[in-house]
Scaffold this motif. Structure first.
Motif, mmCIF file in Angstrom:
data_model
loop_
_atom_site.group_PDB
_atom_site.id
_atom_site.type_symbol
_atom_site.label_atom_id
_atom_site.label_comp_id
_atom_site.label_asym_id
_atom_site.label_seq_id
_atom_site.Cartn_x
_atom_site.Cartn_y
_atom_site.Cartn_z
ATOM 1 N N LEU A 83 -3.657 3.851 3.577
ATOM 2 C CA LEU A 83 -2.507 3.806 2.671
ATOM 3 C C LEU A 83 -2.938 3.422 1.257
ATOM 4 O O LEU A 83 -2.332 3.872 0.273
ATOM 5 N N GLY A 84 -3.982 2.600 1.136
ATOM 6 C CA GLY A 84 -4.530 2.317 -0.184
ATOM 7 C C GLY A 84 -5.133 3.567 -0.813
ATOM 8 O O GLY A 84 -5.004 3.796 -2.023
ATOM 9 N N VAL A 85 -5.798 4.385 0.013
ATOM 10 C CA VAL A 85 -6.340 5.655 -0.476
ATOM 11 C C VAL A 85 -5.203 6.577 -0.923
ATOM 12 O O VAL A 85 -5.308 7.258 -1.953
ATOM 13 N N TYR A 86 -4.095 6.591 -0.184
ATOM 14 C CA TYR A 86 -2.915 7.366 -0.596
ATOM 15 C C TYR A 86 -2.537 7.020 -2.041
ATOM 16 O O TYR A 86 -2.268 7.909 -2.864
ATOM 17 N N GLU A 87 -2.495 5.715 -2.328
ATOM 18 C CA GLU A 87 -2.088 5.282 -3.664
ATOM 19 C C GLU A 87 -3.115 5.689 -4.712
ATOM 20 O O GLU A 87 -2.755 6.069 -5.846
ATOM 21 N N ALA A 88 -4.407 5.641 -4.345
ATOM 22 C CA ALA A 88 -5.447 6.094 -5.280
ATOM 23 C C ALA A 88 -5.281 7.579 -5.586
ATOM 24 O O ALA A 88 -5.434 8.010 -6.743
ATOM 25 N N VAL A 89 -4.958 8.363 -4.577
ATOM 26 C CA VAL A 89 -4.735 9.800 -4.774
ATOM 27 C C VAL A 89 -3.539 10.024 -5.694
ATOM 28 O O VAL A 89 -3.585 10.828 -6.627
ATOM 29 N N ARG A 90 -2.462 9.273 -5.468
ATOM 30 C CA ARG A 90 -1.261 9.424 -6.296
ATOM 31 C C ARG A 90 -1.551 9.080 -7.751
ATOM 32 O O ARG A 90 -1.156 9.812 -8.665
ATOM 33 N N ARG A 91 -2.286 7.969 -7.970
ATOM 34 C CA ARG A 91 -2.580 7.547 -9.342
ATOM 35 C C ARG A 91 -3.510 8.524 -10.046
ATOM 36 O O ARG A 91 -3.517 8.583 -11.287
ATOM 37 N N ALA A 92 -4.285 9.266 -9.277
ATOM 38 C CA ALA A 92 -5.181 10.266 -9.874
ATOM 39 C C ALA A 92 -4.452 11.569 -10.173
ATOM 40 O O ALA A 92 -5.068 12.532 -10.648
ATOM 41 N N GLY A 93 -3.153 11.613 -9.902
ATOM 42 C CA GLY A 93 -2.375 12.821 -10.153
ATOM 43 C C GLY A 93 -2.604 13.901 -9.109
ATOM 44 O O GLY A 93 -2.341 15.081 -9.357
ATOM 45 N N LEU A 94 -3.070 13.488 -7.921
ATOM 46 C CA LEU A 94 -3.355 14.427 -6.838
ATOM 47 C C LEU A 94 -2.379 14.194 -5.691
ATOM 48 O O LEU A 94 -1.561 13.288 -5.732
ATOM 49 N N ARG A 95 -2.523 15.036 -4.640
ATOM 50 C CA ARG A 95 -1.611 14.929 -3.507
ATOM 51 C C ARG A 95 -2.378 14.957 -2.188
ATOM 52 O O ARG A 95 -3.426 15.570 -2.083
ATOM 53 N N VAL A 96 -1.792 14.266 -1.200
ATOM 54 C CA VAL A 96 -2.267 14.300 0.186
ATOM 55 C C VAL A 96 -1.322 15.220 0.959
ATOM 56 O O VAL A 96 -0.105 15.032 0.903
ATOM 57 N N PRO A 97 -1.823 16.249 1.670
ATOM 58 C CA PRO A 97 -3.228 16.599 1.884
ATOM 59 C C PRO A 97 -3.694 17.770 1.010
ATOM 60 O O PRO A 97 -4.810 18.245 1.195
ATOM 61 N N GLU A 98 -2.829 18.209 0.084
ATOM 62 C CA GLU A 98 -3.171 19.417 -0.686
ATOM 63 C C GLU A 98 -4.501 19.272 -1.420
ATOM 64 O O GLU A 98 -5.297 20.223 -1.479
#
Length: 340
Positions: free
Chosen positions: A255-270
């Motif tokens: 879930l911490g990685v989820y937040e890192a992805v969001r802050r990087a302007g990216l999406r899970v799992p796209e």
């Protein structure tokens, strides 16, 4: 007394006799579930060393309490372990005392001192940082002990219950490789813990079996909590050639990685696929629902409780170490890497 007038411990007696500490404990407490030859050998050593048997009140056959001890209680997986232990304790008509030693020797010693002043039917220990000296003292308290080790290793002389961490790490990594990922990162738990090293080993094996080189730059150490997933996930996504997938050693790291992805302007799992480990209740409610390795925490707690009660009743565990199977649960946080 031992050499130089020093009191010998049952750990030393067990080592000299070539038997387990619980076996010596049963002899010391006069229980009949020990082979005659073994009992004779242990009794001879007790006499030779002038071992002084503890004077414990034995008027009550059963204390009616089971001790459940954690390093910390601030993780959701602790609740799962408690559920399993309490299910068994309730069925047996006994209560559960839950304690946390907070990874501090002083707290652990205080708890052990409290245990010595009261009766207990057994201890289920879920702690990775109990100092070796305190672990020996616990075994020498002649109380049955079973270790549950999702975060730590076994205590010498005590049966242990765990999960197939290596196989879980392998299945998580193989799933990502089958989807087509070649840059697969891993955020581990503390590498001083056996379960962390086993999950890391499964990750390495999953890559190597697919003919992929393990990139040391894609392996980061976390601590099982969200903050480390955010920190290490942010660092991984900032690499010149970032990973397209991350295997996290816990759902909370994921879930911490989820937040890192969001802050990087990216999406899970796209943009980044993520796999966790534990299959806590929150995994199915994440957005998107988290693909994870199911660790049977409730069953681990229940088995530990049944085992410690059985040991207290004089039964010898068939296996000193039992690992329950992990299984991959595929949800919506994993997909093939983006083309191009």
């Amino acid at each position: 007394m031992g050499e130089s007038g020093r009191s010998v411990t049952i750990t030393e007696i067990a080592r000299e006799a070539g038997v387990s500490v619980p076996t010596v404990s049963r002899v010391v407490n006069g229980r009949g579930d020990v082979a005659a030859a073994t009992r004779e050998r242990v009794e001879e050593l007790l006499r030779r060393h002038d071992y002084r048997r503890p004077q414990r009140p034995r008027t009550v056959a059963r204390a009616g309490l089971l001790d459940l001890v954690f390093d910390d209680l601030d993780s959701p997986w602790a609740v799962e372990i408690i559920r399993g232990v309490e299910d068994v304790a309730h069925a047996a008509g006994i209560g559960t005392v839950v304690s946390a030693v907070h990874r501090r020797t002083t707290s652990a010693r205080r708890w052990l001192g409290n245990l010595r002043t009261r009766a207990s039917d057994g201890v289920v220990l879920v702690a990775s940082s109990l100092a070796p000296a305190l672990a020996r003292e616990l075994l020498e308290a002649t109380v049955p002990v079973v270790v549950v080790d999702p975060t730590g290793g076994p205590v010498e002389g005590a049966p242990s219950v765990g999960a197939t961490n290596w196989a879980g790490g392998l299945s998580a990594t193989e799933h990502l490789v089958r989807l087509g990922h070649r840059r697969v990162a891993h955020v581990s738990g503390p590498t001083g813990m056996l379960c962390s090293r086993a999950r890391l080993g499964g990750y390495r094996a999953g890559l190597e079996s697919a003919g992929l080189v393990v990139d040391p730059g894609l392996v980061r150490e976390g601590d099982f909590y969200q903050e480390s997933g955010l920190r290490e996930g942010t660092a991984l996504l900032a690499l010149p050639d970032p990973p397209t997938a991350v295997f996290a050693a816990s759902d909370q790291i994921a879930l911490g990685v989820y937040e890192a992805v969001r802050r990087a302007g990216l999406r899970v799992p796209e943009d980044v696929s993520v796999v966790g480990f534990d299959d806590l209740t929150l995994a199915a409610w994440a957005s998107p629902p988290l693909t994870t390795v199911h660790q049977p925490l409730v069953q681990m707690g229940a088995l530990a409780a049944r085992t410690v009660l059985a040991v207290g009743a004089g039964e010898e565990p068939a296996n000193p170490r039992v690992e329950l199977a992990t299984t991959l649960v595929v949800r919506d946080s994993t997909a093939p890497p983006r083309a191009g």
